[in-house]
Write a protein that holds these residues in place. Structure first.
Motif, mmCIF file in Angstrom:
data_model
loop_
_atom_site.group_PDB
_atom_site.id
_atom_site.type_symbol
_atom_site.label_atom_id
_atom_site.label_comp_id
_atom_site.label_asym_id
_atom_site.label_seq_id
_atom_site.Cartn_x
_atom_site.Cartn_y
_atom_site.Cartn_z
ATOM 1 N N LEU A 203 0.819 -1.203 0.000
ATOM 2 C CA LEU A 203 0.000 0.000 0.000
ATOM 3 C C LEU A 203 0.860 1.263 0.000
ATOM 4 O O LEU A 203 0.539 2.251 -0.698
ATOM 5 C CB LEU A 203 -0.934 -0.018 1.217
ATOM 6 C CG LEU A 203 -1.947 1.126 1.317
ATOM 7 C CD1 LEU A 203 -2.887 1.128 0.126
ATOM 8 C CD2 LEU A 203 -2.750 1.020 2.622
ATOM 9 N N GLN A 204 1.939 1.251 0.760
ATOM 10 C CA GLN A 204 2.835 2.403 0.773
ATOM 11 C C GLN A 204 3.436 2.646 -0.612
ATOM 12 O O GLN A 204 3.601 3.800 -1.035
ATOM 13 C CB GLN A 204 3.954 2.196 1.798
ATOM 14 C CG GLN A 204 3.487 1.986 3.232
ATOM 15 C CD GLN A 204 2.571 3.104 3.706
ATOM 16 O OE1 GLN A 204 2.919 4.279 3.627
ATOM 17 N NE2 GLN A 204 1.405 2.731 4.209
ATOM 18 N N ILE A 205 3.767 1.562 -1.286
ATOM 19 C CA ILE A 205 4.283 1.707 -2.642
ATOM 20 C C ILE A 205 3.208 2.294 -3.560
ATOM 21 O O ILE A 205 3.491 3.128 -4.436
ATOM 22 C CB ILE A 205 4.789 0.348 -3.160
ATOM 23 C CG1 ILE A 205 6.014 -0.087 -2.341
ATOM 24 C CG2 ILE A 205 5.131 0.422 -4.640
ATOM 25 C CD1 ILE A 205 6.513 -1.476 -2.676
ATOM 26 N N THR A 206 1.961 1.870 -3.336
ATOM 27 C CA THR A 206 0.858 2.451 -4.115
ATOM 28 C C THR A 206 0.719 3.937 -3.840
ATOM 29 O O THR A 206 0.505 4.742 -4.756
ATOM 30 C CB THR A 206 -0.458 1.725 -3.790
ATOM 31 O OG1 THR A 206 -0.319 0.337 -4.087
ATOM 32 C CG2 THR A 206 -1.611 2.305 -4.577
ATOM 33 N N TYR A 207 0.848 4.320 -2.536
ATOM 34 C CA TYR A 207 0.748 5.733 -2.175
ATOM 35 C C TYR A 207 1.886 6.568 -2.754
ATOM 36 O O TYR A 207 1.767 7.788 -2.871
ATOM 37 C CB TYR A 207 0.726 5.883 -0.664
ATOM 38 C CG TYR A 207 -0.560 5.440 -0.013
ATOM 39 C CD1 TYR A 207 -1.747 5.399 -0.737
ATOM 40 C CD2 TYR A 207 -0.593 5.059 1.321
ATOM 41 C CE1 TYR A 207 -2.927 4.995 -0.138
ATOM 42 C CE2 TYR A 207 -1.764 4.662 1.939
ATOM 43 C CZ TYR A 207 -2.932 4.625 1.195
ATOM 44 O OH TYR A 207 -4.106 4.218 1.782
ATOM 45 N N CYS A 208 2.993 5.928 -3.086
ATOM 46 C CA CYS A 208 4.076 6.666 -3.734
ATOM 47 C C CYS A 208 3.667 7.166 -5.114
ATOM 48 O O CYS A 208 4.292 8.090 -5.650
ATOM 49 C CB CYS A 208 5.314 5.774 -3.864
ATOM 50 S SG CYS A 208 6.155 5.448 -2.292
ATOM 51 N N HIS A 209 2.646 6.584 -5.687
ATOM 52 C CA HIS A 209 2.092 7.036 -6.965
ATOM 53 C C HIS A 209 0.882 7.920 -6.656
ATOM 54 O O HIS A 209 -0.201 7.414 -6.336
ATOM 55 C CB HIS A 209 1.685 5.841 -7.840
ATOM 56 C CG HIS A 209 2.821 4.929 -8.160
ATOM 57 N ND1 HIS A 209 3.344 4.024 -7.239
ATOM 58 C CD2 HIS A 209 3.557 4.763 -9.298
ATOM 59 C CE1 HIS A 209 4.339 3.357 -7.801
ATOM 60 N NE2 HIS A 209 4.485 3.785 -9.054
ATOM 61 N N VAL A 210 1.059 9.244 -6.730
ATOM 62 C CA VAL A 210 -0.004 10.193 -6.389
ATOM 63 C C VAL A 210 -0.916 10.340 -7.599
ATOM 64 O O VAL A 210 -0.465 10.756 -8.687
ATOM 65 C CB VAL A 210 0.583 11.565 -5.993
ATOM 66 C CG1 VAL A 210 -0.531 12.516 -5.601
ATOM 67 C CG2 VAL A 210 1.580 11.395 -4.857
#
Length: 461
Positions: A203-210
């Motif tokens: 999820l954190q990696i997903t959040y890295c994509h704004v």
């Protein structure tokens, strides 16, 4: 024979024939000439008085000139039937339906900015990329821990199955079999924790994509590429505003709440027009979407939201506008130019032009007004002519004249009112603008009393 004796007094003397006597005779001659001249002038004046035409002499001539001077040129308009919109004009503010401050949900370096300032984006578009490498490392660590714990769990389950067979054969102590069951449950919990950690890092990696949360227009970016950003930092990355559709929020007086709420409850869509801050140019058309749930006790108003498609984006967030709310339309009512209405001791009145070209003071009652027109509820009939300009010196019974240009314009205004009764409010506003032309002075200048005040004079007996 004696000679006659001459008396010295009988002899002419030098004094009697001298210059003194000649001067006295000249004065008498001039006096006679003056008397004769005066007599001739007097006779000429008397002759002229008797010979002058009777119609141009004395008080008769003065009366005729006074009557000619009393005729007042005026502009008129014809009372006609049409449609009158019941419209409320309130101050409003353009408010976006959705206005998002795009924030980072993780900490890290801003690696890429993938939008252009002012760009229109769609929901789900990638706006920025934050460094994912720290989170990828943690993800690999948690995935290894998960694999180790899952292997232990699998071994514990195999041992538990063997212990269950032995307990049925009374080949093992019951406590050992029960302990193995608890160990399996414990390892199952550990695996779930490991799996949650793995999912969190993903999820954190997903959040890295704004990404863009809604459709809209991005503003000026707040952070440049290469900066270290934190989750929830002030001002965020950029502000994303939904432009289509957009709303206008305006306040409605509580005195008007009843009829507006009744119209909304009946299911009728109430049109709203947005005009610019000077109230001279229409910007967009929309409709009421919702009425607020309570009245503001400080102002005595209630908020309303209207929705506008805003396809051409003429409405801009936080822009001040004038909201024209059409509550109802009165059909087939008598309409009158507002500058024809005067105010006197008894209220509103107008000057009605009678067939003999004299004016009559008529008390009237008015209703709804809009633009240059007002509804007449009593006191006038359709087709009557009323004075719209030139009322400064009018009084009851005064003689008036209507210039040809004003008369033609007034007639044209009366004719154009007929289609307005069946074509809706926009045509009606156009017709009332035409009526405004009929109120001009004979020279074509606008009326000196556009507000319909008392500058036209009070009715005189």
């Amino acid at each position: 024979m004696d000679k006659p004796t001459l008396d010295p007094s009988d002899l002419p003397t030098q004094q009697s024939t001298g210059p003194g006597r000649q001067g006295s005779a000249g004065k008498k001659s001039r006096r006679r000439l003056l008397l004769w001249g005066t007599a001739l002038v007097g006779a000429a004046v008397i002759a002229a008085a008797f010979l002058r035409p009777h119609g141009q002499s004395g008080s008769g001539g003065r009366h005729a000139r006074q009557m000619a001077a009393d005729v007042q040129p005026v502009a008129v308009a014809t009372v006609h039937k049409g449609d009158m919109p019941v419209e409320l004009t309130e101050l409003g503010t353009v408010i976006p339906i959705t206005n998002v401050t795009v924030q980072s949900r993780v900490d890290g370096y801003l690696m890429q900015v993938l939008f252009t300032e002012g760009q229109h984006v769609r929901k789900g578009d990638l706006l920025a990329l934050i460094d994912t490498r720290p989170y990828e490392v943690l993800l690999a660590q948690y995935e290894g821990q998960l694999a180790s714990d899952m292997a232990q769990l699998q071994q514990a389950r195999v041992d538990n199955a063997r212990y269950q067979r032995l307990i049925r054969q009374n080949s093992i102590a019951a406590q050992t079999a029960v302990d193995q069951q608890y160990k399996v449950a414990q390892l199952e919990g550990t695996v779930k924790v490991d799996q949650a950690q793995v999912d969190n890092e993903k999820l954190q990696i997903t959040y890295c994509h704004v990404i863009a949360p809604v459709d809209g227009r991005v503003g000026i970016r707040q952070v440049d590429m290469g900066n270290y950003i934190t989750a929830g930092q002030t001002n965020g990355l950029v502000i994303l505003t939904q432009m289509q559709p957009i709303s206008v929020i305006f306040t409605l007086p509580e005195t008007e709440l009843g009829r507006v709420a009744d119209r909304l409850r009946s299911g009728v869509s109430l049109p709203v027009e947005a005009w610019d801050s000077t109230n001279t140019r229409k910007i967009a058309d929309g409709a009421v979407s919702v009425l607020d749930s309570q009245i503001d006790t400080a102002t005595g108003t209630v908020k309303m939201r209207s929705i506008f498609p805003n396809q051409d984006e003429t409405l801009f967030p936080n822009q001040f506008v004038n909201a024209h709310l059409l509550v109802n339309t009165e059909h087939d009512v008598l309409l009158l130019p507002t500058n024809a209405v005067q105010t006197g001791p008894n209220g509103s009145f107008v000057y009605v032009v009678k067939p003999d070209s004299t004016v009559e003071v008529r008390d009237i009652r008015t209703g709804t007004s809009h633009g240059d027109s007002v509804v007449v509820t009593s006191g006038l009939k359709e087709g009557e002519s009323v004075v719209t300009d030139g009322t400064d010196h009018l009084h009851a019974g005064a003689k008036v004249t209507i210039p040809a240009a004003s008369d033609a314009t007034a007639t044209q205004g009366g004719d154009t009112a007929a289609p307005a009764a069946g074509q809706g409010r926009h045509h009606r506003r156009h017709d009332t603008a035409g009526q405004g032309d009929t109120t001009g002075s004979p020279s074509g200048s606008p009326s000196g009393n556009p507000s319909g005040g008392t500058s036209g004079g009070q009715p005189q007996p």
